[in-house]
Design a protein around this motif. Structure first.
Motif, PDB file in Angstrom:
ATOM      1  N   SER A  21       0.831  -1.207   0.000  1.00  0.00           N
ATOM      2  CA  SER A  21       0.000   0.000   0.000  1.00  0.00           C
ATOM      3  C   SER A  21       0.864   1.255   0.000  1.00  0.00           C
ATOM      4  CB  SER A  21      -0.950   0.010   1.201  1.00  0.00           C
ATOM      5  OG  SER A  21      -0.247   0.144   2.418  1.00  0.00           O
ATOM      6  N   GLY A  22       1.992   1.198   0.728  1.00  0.00           N
ATOM      7  CA  GLY A  22       2.928   2.330   0.718  1.00  0.00           C
ATOM      8  C   GLY A  22       3.571   2.501  -0.643  1.00  0.00           C
ATOM      9  N   ILE A  23       3.933   1.387  -1.274  1.00  0.00           N
ATOM     10  CA  ILE A  23       4.532   1.429  -2.609  1.00  0.00           C
ATOM     11  C   ILE A  23       3.533   1.988  -3.623  1.00  0.00           C
ATOM     12  CG2 ILE A  23       5.376   0.000  -4.523  1.00  0.00           C
ATOM     13  CD1 ILE A  23       6.648  -1.842  -2.442  1.00  0.00           C
ATOM     14  N   ALA A  24       2.255   1.576  -3.492  1.00  0.00           N
ATOM     15  CA  ALA A  24       1.214   2.064  -4.399  1.00  0.00           C
ATOM     16  C   ALA A  24       1.067   3.578  -4.288  1.00  0.00           C
ATOM     17  CB  ALA A  24      -0.115   1.380  -4.098  1.00  0.00           C
ATOM     18  N   THR A  25       1.109   4.087  -3.050  1.00  0.00           N
ATOM     19  CA  THR A  25       1.025   5.535  -2.841  1.00  0.00           C
ATOM     20  C   THR A  25       2.218   6.231  -3.475  1.00  0.00           C
ATOM     21  OG1 THR A  25      -0.166   5.249  -0.748  1.00  0.00           O
ATOM     22  CG2 THR A  25       0.895   7.377  -1.121  1.00  0.00           C
ATOM     23  N   GLY A  26       3.415   5.679  -3.249  1.00  0.00           N
ATOM     24  CA  GLY A  26       4.622   6.272  -3.824  1.00  0.00           C
ATOM     25  C   GLY A  26       4.613   6.256  -5.337  1.00  0.00           C
ATOM     26  N   LEU A  27       4.209   5.144  -5.936  1.00  0.00           N
ATOM     27  CA  LEU A  27       4.133   5.054  -7.394  1.00  0.00           C
ATOM     28  C   LEU A  27       3.108   6.038  -7.957  1.00  0.00           C
ATOM     29  CD1 LEU A  27       4.331   1.180  -7.931  1.00  0.00           C
ATOM     30  CD2 LEU A  27       6.072   2.885  -8.523  1.00  0.00           C
ATOM     31  N   SER A  28       1.993   6.212  -7.226  1.00  0.00           N
ATOM     32  CA  SER A  28       0.974   7.170  -7.653  1.00  0.00           C
ATOM     33  C   SER A  28       1.550   8.573  -7.699  1.00  0.00           C
ATOM     34  CB  SER A  28      -0.224   7.124  -6.692  1.00  0.00           C
ATOM     35  OG  SER A  28      -1.188   8.084  -7.049  1.00  0.00           O
ATOM     36  N   TRP A  29       2.326   8.928  -6.665  1.00  0.00           N
ATOM     37  CA  TRP A  29       2.957  10.253  -6.640  1.00  0.00           C
ATOM     38  C   TRP A  29       3.943  10.423  -7.782  1.00  0.00           C
ATOM     39  CZ3 TRP A  29       4.371  11.318  -0.792  1.00  0.00           C
ATOM     40  CH2 TRP A  29       3.182  11.495  -0.081  1.00  0.00           C
ATOM     41  N   LEU A  30       4.788   9.429  -7.998  1.00  0.00           N
ATOM     42  CA  LEU A  30       5.787   9.507  -9.069  1.00  0.00           C
ATOM     43  C   LEU A  30       5.118   9.686 -10.428  1.00  0.00           C
ATOM     44  CD1 LEU A  30       8.307   6.705  -7.994  1.00  0.00           C
ATOM     45  CD2 LEU A  30       8.792   9.147  -8.126  1.00  0.00           C
ATOM     46  N   CYS A  31       4.085   8.901 -10.695  1.00  0.00           N
ATOM     47  CA  CYS A  31       3.376   8.976 -11.980  1.00  0.00           C
ATOM     48  C   CYS A  31       2.651  10.309 -12.126  1.00  0.00           C
ATOM     49  CB  CYS A  31       2.376   7.831 -12.105  1.00  0.00           C
ATOM     50  SG  CYS A  31       3.130   6.204 -12.277  1.00  0.00           S
ATOM     51  N   PHE A  32       2.034  10.765 -11.020  1.00  0.00           N
ATOM     52  CA  PHE A  32       1.271  12.011 -11.073  1.00  0.00           C
ATOM     53  C   PHE A  32       2.175  13.199 -11.390  1.00  0.00           C
ATOM     54  CE2 PHE A  32      -0.404  15.802  -8.879  1.00  0.00           C
ATOM     55  CZ  PHE A  32      -1.593  15.955  -9.581  1.00  0.00           C
ATOM     56  N   TYR A  33       3.312  13.290 -10.692  1.00  0.00           N
ATOM     57  CA  TYR A  33       4.185  14.437 -10.908  1.00  0.00           C
ATOM     58  C   TYR A  33       4.880  14.391 -12.269  1.00  0.00           C
ATOM     59  CZ  TYR A  33       3.351  15.934  -6.148  1.00  0.00           C
ATOM     60  OH  TYR A  33       2.741  16.368  -5.002  1.00  0.00           O
ATOM     61  N   TYR A  34       5.143  13.182 -12.785  1.00  0.00           N
ATOM     62  CA  TYR A  34       5.697  13.076 -14.133  1.00  0.00           C
ATOM     63  C   TYR A  34       4.670  13.561 -15.152  1.00  0.00           C
ATOM     64  CZ  TYR A  34       7.558  11.196 -18.475  1.00  0.00           C
ATOM     65  OH  TYR A  34       8.023  11.081 -19.765  1.00  0.00           O
ATOM     66  N   ALA A  35       3.419  13.114 -14.982  1.00  0.00           N
ATOM     67  CA  ALA A  35       2.355  13.519 -15.899  1.00  0.00           C
ATOM     68  C   ALA A  35       2.113  15.022 -15.819  1.00  0.00           C
ATOM     69  CB  ALA A  35       1.073  12.758 -15.576  1.00  0.00           C
TER      70      ALA A  35
END
Length: 289
Positions: free
Chosen positions: A223-237
């Motif tokens: 769940s922590g990894i999912a949150t982190g990946l969401s942030w990484l993808c969001f800021y890249y987009a």
């Protein structure tokens, strides 16, 4: 298709998965302890983004005024997370998430009252549709679905989560200036981590770490990894695409959450709830017109 668009949808996907993974990982584990543990993973991702873009060198340039509001917004974020994951532990994810989503409406109301921001016709339409959507989605689908005590408990925690999330936005708008957004997020996450562990130690729940099973550990970390990946993808987009498209796509994470709650957690989704989800989604998109 542009790569940033793929990352925007990936952000919504990972954000939607977070609550589901956390729900599974919370079984038999104190919600505050689980939140404190997953925040360690999130913090790692937050600082990874900072190091990737190189904004860590600007920490010394942050004013005391901005740092104060960063800490306050971090405390609000921490309170929101703690309340949200407590609500998820008690209630159904497909009902908790829509209530938490009302933080968007609360933030806009607070911005209108305290910041004097302009409210358009589309804003009012979107807010009304979201409110009705949330109302439809939290209605009981059967008399034996949950006890009155459990229902009252998760609604209180979910509403508090939404309130603190809205305060996070207002505090950031009012006092956070001259700091790179990813660095600000990383500092806020550090505050959340400290706050979560202070509560864990105050309640003496740290002793339960050894008793957490391997399956729980796996889903808490995921769940922590999912949150982190969401942030990484969001800021890249967000960095490579227009915010007017990226932001609404990211907010569609609630659709992902409800679908996964139905498929994985086997939560019942009534026709009324589906109608509410449609209203909530359209209302969210209307806010951006």
């Amino acid at each position: 298709m542009e790569y940033w668009l793929i990352f925007a949808f990936a952000s919504a996907l990972f954000a939607g998965m977070t609550a589901i993974l956390a729900k599974i990982g919370l079984k038999g584990v104190d919600s505050d302890l689980a939140t404190a543990l997953r925040t360690i993973v999130v913090l790692g991702f937050a600082w990874m983004v900072v190091l990737i873009i190189g904004s860590q060198s600007t920490i010394s340039e942050i004013s005391s005024h901005t740092m104060t509001f960063l800490i306050l917004s971090g405390l609000a974020t921490g309170a929101s997370w703690l309340c949200y994951f407590r609500a998820v532990q008690i209630g159904q994810v497909s009902k908790v998430s829509p209530v938490d989503k009302s933080s968007t409406v609360l933030a806009m109301v607070l911005a209108f009252i305290f910041l004097g921001e302009i409210v358009t016709v589309w804003t009012v339409v979107g807010m009304v549709m979201m409110v009705f959507g949330i109302f439809f989605m939290i209605q009981r689908t059967g008399p034996d679905e949950e006890s009155a005590k459990d229902r009252r408990s998760w609604i209180i925690f979910a509403c508090l989560a939404a309130l603190f999330a809205a305060l996070t936005s207002i505090l950031g708008k009012v006092g956070i200036e001259g700091v790179e957004s990813n660095l600000g997020t990383a500092i806020r996450t550090l505050v959340v981590l400290l706050m979560a562990w202070m509560i864990v130690f105050a309640r003496k729940k740290h002793r339960e770490v050894r008793g957490i099973g391997g399956r729980n550990w796996k889903f808490i970390v995921l769940s922590g990894i999912a949150t982190g990946l969401s942030w990484l993808c969001f800021y890249y987009a967000l960095q490579n695409g227009p915010a007017s498209i990226v932001v609404p796509i990211d907010k569609l994470s609630i659709v992902v959450t409800v679908v996964f709650a139905f498929l994985i957690l086997k939560e019942k989704i009534s026709k009324r709830a589906v109608a509410g989800l449609i209203l909530l989604t359209i209302g969210t998109l209307a806010l951006l017109l």
